[in-house]
Structures are given as structure tokens and as C-alpha cells.
Design a protein around this motif. Structure first.
Motif, mmCIF file in Angstrom:
data_model
loop_
_atom_site.group_PDB
_atom_site.id
_atom_site.type_symbol
_atom_site.label_atom_id
_atom_site.label_comp_id
_atom_site.label_asym_id
_atom_site.label_seq_id
_atom_site.Cartn_x
_atom_site.Cartn_y
_atom_site.Cartn_z
ATOM 1 N N UNK A 65 0.799 -1.230 0.000
ATOM 2 C CA UNK A 65 0.000 0.000 0.000
ATOM 3 C C UNK A 65 0.827 1.274 0.000
ATOM 4 N N UNK A 66 2.099 1.181 0.379
ATOM 5 C CA UNK A 66 2.954 2.357 0.437
ATOM 6 C C UNK A 66 4.297 2.056 -0.218
ATOM 7 N N UNK A 67 4.939 3.108 -0.707
ATOM 8 C CA UNK A 67 6.282 2.957 -1.251
ATOM 9 C C UNK A 67 7.259 2.615 -0.132
ATOM 10 N N UNK A 68 8.409 2.090 -0.503
ATOM 11 C CA UNK A 68 9.412 1.705 0.479
ATOM 12 C C UNK A 68 9.792 2.859 1.389
ATOM 13 N N UNK A 69 9.856 2.575 2.696
ATOM 14 C CA UNK A 69 10.046 3.655 3.671
ATOM 15 C C UNK A 69 11.490 4.134 3.751
ATOM 16 N N UNK A 70 12.445 3.349 3.260
ATOM 17 C CA UNK A 70 13.835 3.801 3.138
ATOM 18 C C UNK A 70 14.334 3.532 1.723
ATOM 19 N N UNK A 71 13.496 3.806 0.748
ATOM 20 C CA UNK A 71 13.871 3.560 -0.647
ATOM 21 C C UNK A 71 15.127 4.349 -1.031
ATOM 22 N N UNK A 72 15.270 5.546 -0.487
ATOM 23 C CA UNK A 72 16.422 6.382 -0.834
ATOM 24 C C UNK A 72 17.736 5.812 -0.324
ATOM 25 N N UNK A 73 17.669 4.862 0.619
ATOM 26 C CA UNK A 73 18.887 4.296 1.207
ATOM 27 C C UNK A 73 19.208 2.903 0.692
ATOM 28 N N UNK A 74 18.297 2.285 -0.058
ATOM 29 C CA UNK A 74 18.423 0.864 -0.371
ATOM 30 C C UNK A 74 18.483 0.633 -1.869
#
Length: 402
Positions: free
Chosen positions: A88-97
Motif C-alpha cells: 500500500x505504500x512505497x518503500x520507507x527507506x527507498x532512498x537508502x536501499x
């Protein structure tokens, strides 16, 4: 938007539970089922436990490049990637992974489980019981942070990971990271704790208890047995109120003041049925949560956070933390009013492998550990630069205790 947490023009009525359900698209999730009932700190057991998890990168043959990343209260296993296809939501640490990022998946095997008691694929109050065709609901047992870590140990075993190169977590995830380091120091190669305490304080328990009370006094709660209710029939009002209360503690007073001030919501008149902009902001976050989360899981996880105390039964906090001798980075957010930096300073002072407290500078309060990805990324890179999952002096692949 209205004050019930519903947004009838934008979203349908909330389902009884917004959590992931059997039959929903799995997305990137995988599952592991525990081989035996999980022994709980309370003295009981929890049968049929499943943990949902996601992974990024490739596991080294000896498992020495594995990094465990632990989410906060309303997070889940979807650390990176877009919303949709079961998420339901985009990755919460997408910017780090990802490749070349702080959690560099060209080098590291990154594992993110959905916490035990959660609602995005792991066993929790909305799950069906293994002993009869019914959901756990209000009969789901009380969990502690240590119980959650015990389940994650079995996930590590199933993945063939004897020792994590690093365990990383913020907020509730930081509580679990601390428990990993103290309970299983031989399996924790290094540690990063963000915006989390060694033990919950009276004020933090008070904030949490208000949120749980909002849920359990909702007429739609029905003693926790609401999961078969029609849309709009669950405790979404209580869950929405809990989210509003929590979100105030997640942000800072200066940020809210600078962002909203006393401005009214466009087209509305406060005092005549309308709202201020800050009220609309809280309503928006409440409405989002009730469509993607489960009220029973929120209460279960908040109770576990309120019970967090790494020193319980171990001679106190200082004596407990002496067990965790691995390299450790401890960071707080300078504007955090929920878990103020004094609590992280205590951790940094008492953990043998920590040199000093690191400060994340942010106007965003507690949420800074999620928002300030450049600063957090620098801490992750620093930690992983010297991390190894191998036990010193033990050849790769040799079982612990051999």
C-alpha cells in the motif's frame, strides 16, 4: 474530510482491517513459518507463527554480508520499491536501499521482516488461528520486544544467517535492534540505533496508552473481534484518533508552527464547522492509516513498545548493555520530542562499542530518522564500512558453538 478520519470524497469506507490478508497480492513478500510454537516472555506460547519478509541483494555463501533492517510502528517489510502489487505504500527507506546506495545491494544482502504482531503478512491479531477457522482478534497474546526478536532469530536461522553483519533500526525498530545486541551479541556484528531508548519512560508510556485507549474504546472495537465487520464497521475512528495523537509527537512544534501556523484550511472557517490547516493535516494522516493498517496490530505493537526495557531481569540498563560489545553507532534527532536525545546519549555512553552520540539535525522531530536520508545514509555507510558477519576467529560457515 471530516473528524471521523474518513474521506468520503477521496476514499471508500475503511475496511474492518487495513492490513494484508490471505488472497491479497503478495508483492515482494516471502514467508517463513516457525517450526514450533513461539515461547513468549509472558509464559505462554504462540502457535503457527509466520513472518513476512523482503530481501534485496544476494546472500554470500557463508551469509556474512547479511544486514537486518527493522521498521518502526506502522512500517513493514517494504523497505524499498514502489507502492502497488500488494504494497500500500512505497518503500520507507527507498532512498537508502539499492545499488550504490547506503544499503548497497551490490554488496549487502538486506533483510527486512514485518514485525511479529504486525499486519502486513506476519502473524498478528488479524491473522487466522491455526487451531480453528477464526481470527485471533482480541485473543491475540501480549507480546514484548523480546518475543519479536525471538521470532526474528528463527527467520535468521531459516535464511542460514549465523551472524548479521549489522542490525539497523529506528524508533520501534531501534528497540528491537537493542534487544538483538543484548540478547544475541554473538549474532550481531554491528549495531545502528536511531531515535530509540533503552527503556520507555513514563511520558512515552502515557502517550502510547492514550492511543491504545482511543482504539479499545471505539464502539467498533468489539473486544478486538471486529475483523469480519463490513467496511466502516471496524474501529477506524479510534485508530484514526490514535494516529493523530502519535503524529503530533512525531513532529516538532517549530515545524508545525512554521508550516501551518494558525491558518485555516482553504474554504473552511474554524469555529463554524471548519478546520485549521494543521487539523486537516492530521486528518489526512489518520485517513491514510486506517486504509492500510490494523487497529489490533497498532494496539499490540504499542503495548510492546510501552513494555520495552532492555534492563528488565538483567540487573538494570547499564549491566544489560555491557553484554553488547559490538561496534555501535547511536544517533538521535535534535528536535525529537518523543524520544529526546538524552535517551540516545545514555545508550551511547553505556554501550562498550559506541564512541559518541551522533546527532541528526532536522526540523521534523522524531520523523527525522525517516526523512533525513542523507544524514542517516552517512551513518549507515560508516557502520557498514567496517562490518563483517563472521565471528572473530571462526572460519566462514562454521556453526556457532562448533
Amino acid at each position: 474530510m471530516n473528524r471521523t478520519g474518513l474521506s468520503p470524497l477521496a476514499l471508500p469506507l475503511p475496511p474492518a482491517t487495513g492490513g494484508w490478508q490471505e488472497g491479497d497480492l503478495p508483492g515482494r513478500r516471502r514467508w517463513v513459518t516457525l517450526r514450533q510454537p513461539l515461547a513468549l516472555e509472558s509464559g505462554g506460547t504462540l502457535p503457527g507463527v509466520r513472518l513476512a519478509y523482503e530481501t534485496w541483494g544476494r546472500r554470500a555463501a557463508d551469509g556474512s554480508n547479511a544486514v537486518l533492517v527493522l521498521h518502526a510502528l506502522t512500517g513493514d517489510s517494504h523497505l524499498a520499491g514502489p507502492a502497488g502489487e500488494g504494497h500500500p505504500s512505497a518503500g520507507w527507506w527507498d532512498a537508502l536501499t539499492g545499488p550504490g546506495k547506503a544499503l548497497d545491494t551490490d554488496r549487502w544482502f538486506v533483510v527486512a521482516p514485518n514485525v511479529l504482531g504486525g499486519c502486513q503478512g506476519s502473524t498478528g491479531p488479524s491473522s487466522r488461528r491455526p487451531d480453528r477457522d477464526a481470527r485471533w482478534g482480541g485473543e491475540f497474546p501480549h507480546l514484548t520486544v523480546r518475543d519479536q526478536v525471538s521470532a526474528e532469530v528463527e527467520l535468521a536461522d531459516a535464511l542460514g544467517i549465523e551472524r548479521w553483519a549489522a542490525v539497523v533500526g529506528g524508533s520501534m525498530g531501534g528497540m528491537r535492534a537493542i534487544e538483538w545486541a543484548v540478547t544475541f551479541p554473538e549474532r550481531t556484528g554491528s549495531l545502528l540505533v536511531l531515535a530509540a531508548p533503552a527503556a520507555a519512560t513514563a511520558e512515552q508510556i502515557a502517550w502510547g496508552s492514550l492511543q491504545v485507549s482511543a482504539i479499545r474504546t471505539d464502539p467498533g472495537w468489539h473486544g478486538g473481534h471486529y475483523h469480519e465487520a463490513a467496511p466502516g464497521g471496524g474501529p477506524h475512528r479510534g485508530l484514526g484518533l490514535a494516529r493523530r495523537i502519535a503524529h503530533i509527537t512525531y513532529r516538532s512544534q517549530p515545524e508545525l508552527g512554521a508550516r501551518f501556523g494558525r491558518a485555516p484550511q482553504a474554504g473552511e472557517v474554524p469555529g463554524h464547522g471548519g478546520r485549521y490547516q494543521v487539523e486537516s493535516y492530521l486528518d489526512h494522516h489518520a485517513s491514510k492509516l486506517v486504509h492500510r493498517f490494523d487497529a489490533g496490530s497498532y494496539a499490540t505493537l504499542t503495548d510492546a513498545m510501552n513494555g520495552h526495557d532492555v534492563g528488565r531481569g538483567r540487573g538494570g540498563i547499564a549491566q544489560a548493555l555491557r553484554r553488547a560489545t559490538m561496534p555501535a553507532l547511536i544517533a538521535g534527532v535534535d528536535s525529537d520530542r518523543l524520544y529526546p536525545t538524552a535517551q540516545q546519549a545514555e545508550l551511547a555512553a553505556l554501550l562498550p562499542g559506541s564512541d559518541r552520540l551522533r546527532i541528526i539535525t532536522s526540523p521534523y522531530g522524531h520523523d527525522g530518522f525517516l526523512i533525513e536520508t542523507s544524514q542517516v545514509g552517512a551513518l549507515v555507510r560508516e557502520l557498514l564500512a567496517g562490518s563483517t558477519g563472521r565471528t572473530p576467529g571462526r572460519p566462514a560457515g562454521q556453526p556457532l558453538g562448533s
